[in-house]
Design a protein around this motif. Structure first.
Motif, mmCIF file in Angstrom:
data_model
loop_
_atom_site.group_PDB
_atom_site.id
_atom_site.type_symbol
_atom_site.label_atom_id
_atom_site.label_comp_id
_atom_site.label_asym_id
_atom_site.label_seq_id
_atom_site.Cartn_x
_atom_site.Cartn_y
_atom_site.Cartn_z
ATOM 1 N N GLU A 112 29.594 -11.374 -8.864
ATOM 2 C CA GLU A 112 30.380 -10.480 -8.009
ATOM 3 C C GLU A 112 30.092 -10.742 -6.534
ATOM 4 O OE1 GLU A 112 29.375 -6.637 -9.488
ATOM 5 O OE2 GLU A 112 30.809 -6.778 -11.141
ATOM 6 N N GLU A 113 28.800 -10.944 -6.232
ATOM 7 C CA GLU A 113 28.423 -11.205 -4.842
ATOM 8 C C GLU A 113 29.042 -12.500 -4.333
ATOM 9 O OE1 GLU A 113 24.171 -10.965 -4.840
ATOM 10 O OE2 GLU A 113 24.206 -8.766 -4.733
ATOM 11 N N ASN A 114 29.114 -13.510 -5.228
ATOM 12 C CA ASN A 114 29.735 -14.773 -4.830
ATOM 13 C C ASN A 114 31.202 -14.610 -4.521
ATOM 14 O OD1 ASN A 114 27.554 -16.441 -4.815
ATOM 15 N ND2 ASN A 114 27.739 -16.992 -6.970
ATOM 16 N N ILE A 115 31.883 -13.824 -5.342
ATOM 17 C CA ILE A 115 33.308 -13.581 -5.106
ATOM 18 C C ILE A 115 33.483 -12.914 -3.749
ATOM 19 C CG2 ILE A 115 35.294 -12.209 -5.872
ATOM 20 C CD1 ILE A 115 34.338 -12.731 -8.762
ATOM 21 N N ILE A 116 32.617 -11.947 -3.468
ATOM 22 C CA ILE A 116 32.697 -11.241 -2.189
ATOM 23 C C ILE A 116 32.410 -12.198 -1.024
ATOM 24 C CG2 ILE A 116 31.553 -9.471 -0.782
ATOM 25 C CD1 ILE A 116 31.294 -7.822 -3.394
ATOM 26 N N LYS A 117 31.360 -13.001 -1.190
ATOM 27 C CA LYS A 117 30.990 -13.931 -0.107
ATOM 28 C C LYS A 117 32.107 -14.931 0.184
ATOM 29 C CE LYS A 117 26.437 -13.318 0.967
ATOM 30 N NZ LYS A 117 25.394 -12.904 0.018
ATOM 31 N N ARG A 118 32.814 -15.325 -0.856
ATOM 32 C CA ARG A 118 33.885 -16.308 -0.646
ATOM 33 C C ARG A 118 35.049 -15.760 0.170
ATOM 34 N NH1 ARG A 118 35.238 -17.785 -6.006
ATOM 35 N NH2 ARG A 118 33.131 -17.626 -6.830
ATOM 36 N N ARG A 119 35.102 -14.443 0.319
ATOM 37 C CA ARG A 119 36.166 -13.865 1.136
ATOM 38 C C ARG A 119 35.876 -13.998 2.625
ATOM 39 N NH1 ARG A 119 35.965 -8.975 -2.600
ATOM 40 N NH2 ARG A 119 37.308 -9.589 -4.325
ATOM 41 N N VAL A 120 34.644 -14.351 2.938
ATOM 42 C CA VAL A 120 34.296 -14.550 4.348
ATOM 43 C C VAL A 120 34.233 -16.043 4.614
ATOM 44 C CG1 VAL A 120 32.580 -14.131 6.144
ATOM 45 C CG2 VAL A 120 33.007 -12.390 4.405
ATOM 46 N N ARG A 147 25.532 -14.308 7.090
ATOM 47 C CA ARG A 147 25.962 -14.196 5.693
ATOM 48 C C ARG A 147 25.421 -12.942 5.032
ATOM 49 N NH1 ARG A 147 24.751 -19.679 2.666
ATOM 50 N NH2 ARG A 147 24.131 -20.501 4.655
ATOM 51 N N ASP A 148 24.248 -12.527 5.458
ATOM 52 C CA ASP A 148 23.646 -11.336 4.853
ATOM 53 C C ASP A 148 23.701 -10.125 5.776
ATOM 54 O OD1 ASP A 148 22.919 -12.757 2.494
ATOM 55 O OD2 ASP A 148 21.339 -13.720 3.658
ATOM 56 N N ALA A 149 24.456 -10.228 6.852
ATOM 57 C CA ALA A 149 24.546 -9.097 7.785
ATOM 58 C C ALA A 149 25.261 -7.922 7.127
ATOM 59 C CB ALA A 149 25.297 -9.524 9.043
ATOM 60 N N THR A 150 24.689 -6.743 7.247
ATOM 61 C CA THR A 150 25.343 -5.555 6.701
ATOM 62 C C THR A 150 25.353 -4.453 7.751
ATOM 63 O OG1 THR A 150 23.260 -4.654 5.869
ATOM 64 C CG2 THR A 150 24.537 -6.001 4.341
ATOM 65 N N LEU A 151 26.287 -3.538 7.579
ATOM 66 C CA LEU A 151 26.345 -2.421 8.514
ATOM 67 C C LEU A 151 25.145 -1.498 8.331
ATOM 68 C CD1 LEU A 151 30.135 -1.509 8.532
ATOM 69 C CD2 LEU A 151 28.800 -2.482 10.405
ATOM 70 N N SER A 152 24.639 -1.437 7.106
ATOM 71 C CA SER A 152 23.502 -0.527 6.897
ATOM 72 C C SER A 152 22.223 -1.068 7.540
ATOM 73 C CB SER A 152 23.302 -0.237 5.412
ATOM 74 O OG SER A 152 23.334 -1.422 4.683
ATOM 75 N N ASP A 153 22.164 -2.387 7.754
ATOM 76 C CA ASP A 153 20.999 -2.939 8.456
ATOM 77 C C ASP A 153 21.195 -2.969 9.970
ATOM 78 O OD1 ASP A 153 19.552 -3.356 6.206
ATOM 79 O OD2 ASP A 153 20.082 -5.470 5.992
ATOM 80 N N LYS A 177 26.061 -8.941 18.869
ATOM 81 C CA LYS A 177 27.530 -9.019 18.754
ATOM 82 C C LYS A 177 27.947 -9.840 17.537
ATOM 83 C CE LYS A 177 27.954 -10.994 22.829
ATOM 84 N NZ LYS A 177 26.538 -11.041 23.258
ATOM 85 N N THR A 178 27.348 -11.023 17.425
ATOM 86 C CA THR A 178 27.699 -11.887 16.304
ATOM 87 C C THR A 178 27.298 -11.230 14.980
ATOM 88 O OG1 THR A 178 27.427 -13.822 17.714
ATOM 89 C CG2 THR A 178 27.370 -14.209 15.350
ATOM 90 N N TYR A 179 26.131 -10.612 14.992
ATOM 91 C CA TYR A 179 25.651 -9.924 13.794
ATOM 92 C C TYR A 179 26.635 -8.833 13.367
ATOM 93 C CZ TYR A 179 22.484 -7.614 10.544
ATOM 94 O OH TYR A 179 21.927 -7.071 9.421
ATOM 95 N N LEU A 180 27.115 -8.071 14.338
ATOM 96 C CA LEU A 180 28.053 -6.993 14.009
ATOM 97 C C LEU A 180 29.362 -7.559 13.455
ATOM 98 C CD1 LEU A 180 28.713 -3.987 13.917
ATOM 99 C CD2 LEU A 180 29.428 -4.107 16.313
ATOM 100 N N LEU A 181 29.857 -8.647 14.046
ATOM 101 C CA LEU A 181 31.070 -9.270 13.504
ATOM 102 C C LEU A 181 30.851 -9.665 12.043
ATOM 103 C CD1 LEU A 181 32.356 -11.639 16.385
ATOM 104 C CD2 LEU A 181 33.216 -9.369 15.754
ATOM 105 N N GLY A 182 29.696 -10.285 11.774
ATOM 106 C CA GLY A 182 29.382 -10.681 10.399
ATOM 107 C C GLY A 182 29.328 -9.479 9.469
ATOM 108 N N ALA A 183 28.713 -8.411 9.940
ATOM 109 C CA ALA A 183 28.582 -7.210 9.110
ATOM 110 C C ALA A 183 29.962 -6.599 8.825
ATOM 111 C CB ALA A 183 27.680 -6.192 9.799
ATOM 112 N N ILE A 184 30.848 -6.631 9.805
ATOM 113 C CA ILE A 184 32.207 -6.107 9.591
ATOM 114 C C ILE A 184 32.921 -6.967 8.543
ATOM 115 C CG2 ILE A 184 34.474 -5.682 10.649
ATOM 116 C CD1 ILE A 184 32.972 -5.240 13.342
ATOM 117 N N ALA A 185 32.814 -8.284 8.710
ATOM 118 C CA ALA A 185 33.479 -9.205 7.762
ATOM 119 C C ALA A 185 32.936 -9.005 6.352
ATOM 120 C CB ALA A 185 33.289 -10.652 8.215
ATOM 121 N N ASN A 186 31.613 -8.873 6.228
ATOM 122 C CA ASN A 186 31.014 -8.700 4.900
ATOM 123 C C ASN A 186 31.417 -7.374 4.266
ATOM 124 O OD1 ASN A 186 29.754 -11.173 5.119
ATOM 125 N ND2 ASN A 186 27.850 -10.328 5.935
#
Ligand code: ADP
Ligand code: MG
Length: 312
Positions: A106-114, A124-130, A172-181
Motif C-alpha cells: 500500500e505504501e508503495n502505491i502511495i509513494k508512486r503517486r508522488v 520521500r518520508d516527509a509528513t505533516l505530522s512531523d 519549504k521543500t520539506y513542507l512541499l514534500g509533506a503536502i504531496a505525500n
C-alpha cells in the motif's frame, strides 16, 4: 495420527533407503504443532490415505514455515506466510501476504503517486505530522491543510496553490514534500521539480529533441510543485519558452501549482525575472510571468530557524 503417515510411507515405498529418509522427514512433520492442530481440526474429514497423499504438501508447509520464521531468503514467497488449507480431500499450502507486506504494498502505491524530479531524498518520508509548527510556520501549515482538504473535496474546481517564501533551511521543500505525500494518501498525484536542475535538463534536452515531450509532462501534471524558483539565474528561453509555457497552460487549465523560493514574489519579479542572463532589463516579460504566478498561488512567508544547522 501422524504415526499412520509413517506406516503408510514405509508400506508403499520399497527402496529401504528412501523409506528411511522419508520416515525421518515425516517425523519432523509430525512434530509440528500447526500440522498437529490442523489434522486434529479436520480429523473427521481426512482419511489416512488423504493424509498420505498430502505428505509432500505437509512437508513443504513445515519447511517453508521454518524459513518464514527465520526470515530465510530462500523461501518460496518472501513476505507471504504459509498456511495449510483443506482442498476437498487433499491438504494444500497457501501463501498469505503478511500484514507487513500488505502495508508495504500500500505504501508503495502511495509513494508512486508522488513524482519527484531531482528532489532531495528526505522529502520521500516527509509528513505533516512531523512538521514542526512554530509561530512563524503556522500560517504555511494551516494553508497547506486547507489546500489538501479543499482539493480533496473538489478536485475539479480551481484551487490556488502556495508560494512558500522564506530563507534557506526553514523547511519549504520539506513542507512541499509533506503536502504531496498527504495528497498521495488520498489518491492524488503530484509532480515536484527542483527548478534549477529542471532548467539544466531542459537545456540538455534540446540535443535529443525531447524538450516538447518533457515540457508536456510537466505542464499537464495534476498538481505541480516548482521548488527553489529564483535560485539560479534564468535565460530568457527558460523564462519565456519553458516557465512561461508551463504557467500559461496551468492557468488556462486551472491546475494547482505550488512554488518555493528564497525570494518573495516582489523580489522574484524585480530582482530576478526582469533581468536576462545577458543583463537586459525586461520588466514586461517579468510582469507577464508574475501575473501567472500570482493567479496560481498565494504567497505565504515562512520564517524560522535554519533547520539545516541542527542536523548531523
Ligand atoms: P528549505 O527548502 O526551506 O531550504 P528544507 O525543506 O530543505 O528547507 O529543510 C531543511 C532541512 O530540515 C531538511 O533536511 C529537512 O528535511 C529538514 N526539515 C525541515 N522542516 C522540517 C520539519 N518540520 N520536521 C523535520 N525536518 C524538517
Ligand atoms: Mg528547499
Amino acid at each position: 495420527m501422524m504415526h499412520h503417515i509413517n506406516k503408510h510411507l514405509t508400506g508403499t515405498i520399497n527402496n529401504q533407503n528412501i523409506n528411511e529418509r522419508l520416515a525421518r522427514l515425516m517425523e519432523e512433520v509430525e512434530q509440528d504443532k500447526d500440522v498437529q492442530h490442523f489434522l486434529k481440526e479436520h480429523e473427521d474429514k481426512l482419511s489416512e490415505e488423504d493424509i498420505l497423499r498430502s505428505s509432500s504438501k505437509l512437508y513443504e508447509f513445515v519447511k517453508e514455515k521454518e524459513k518464514f520464521l527465520s526470515n530465510d531468503e530462500s523461501m518460496l514467497a518472501p513476505g507471504y506466510e504459509p498456511k495449510l488449507f483443506l482442498n476437498h480431500r487433499y491438504i494444500d499450502v497457501t501463501y498469505v501476504p503478511t500484514e507487513q507486506l500488505v502495508k508495504e504494498q500500500e505504501e508503495n502505491i502511495i509513494k508512486r503517486r508522488v513524482h519527484a524530479v531531482s528532489m532531495p531524498k528526505d522529502i520521500r518520508d516527509a509528513t505533516l505530522s512531523d512538521f514542526e509548527v512554530t509561530n512563524e510556520r503556522k500560517e504555511a501549515f494551516s494553508d497547506a491543510i486547507q489546500f489538501i482538504n479543499q482539493y480533496d473535496t473538489s478536485p475539479n474546481v480551481f484551487h490556488q496553490g502556495l508560494y512558500l517564501y522564506g530563507t534557506f533551511g526553514v523547511g519549504k521543500t520539506y513542507l512541499l514534500g509533506a503536502i504531496a505525500n498527504t495528497l498521495a494518501t488520498r489518491a492524488h498525484k503530484t509532480t515536484l521539480i527542483h527548478f534549477p536542475t529542471f532548467c539544466v535538463e531542459m537545456k540538455q534536452s534540446i540535443k535529443t529533441d525531447t524538450v516538447q515531450s518533457k515540457l508536456n509532462t510537466i505542464k499537464k501534471a495534476p498538481i505541480l510543485m516548482i521548488d527553489d524558483i529564483g535560485a539560479d539565474s534564468m535565460s530568457s528561453w527558460i523564462r519565456d519558452d519553458i516557465l512561461g509555457v508551463i504557467l500559461q497552460y496551468r492557468m488556462q487549465e486551472e491546475l494547482p501549482t505550488f512554488f518555493s523560493s528564497n525570494l518573495s514574489m516582489e523580489q522574484l519579479e524585480n530582482e530576478h525575472l526582469r533581468f536576462s542572463q545577458k543583463g537586459e532589463d525586461e520588466p514586461l516579460k517579468a510582469m507577464r510571468i508574475m501575473e501567472r504566478i500570482r493567479f496560481l498561488s498565494k504567497q505565504v512567508t515562512m520564517i524560522g530557524d535554519n533547520r539545516r544547522l541542527y542536523q548531523d
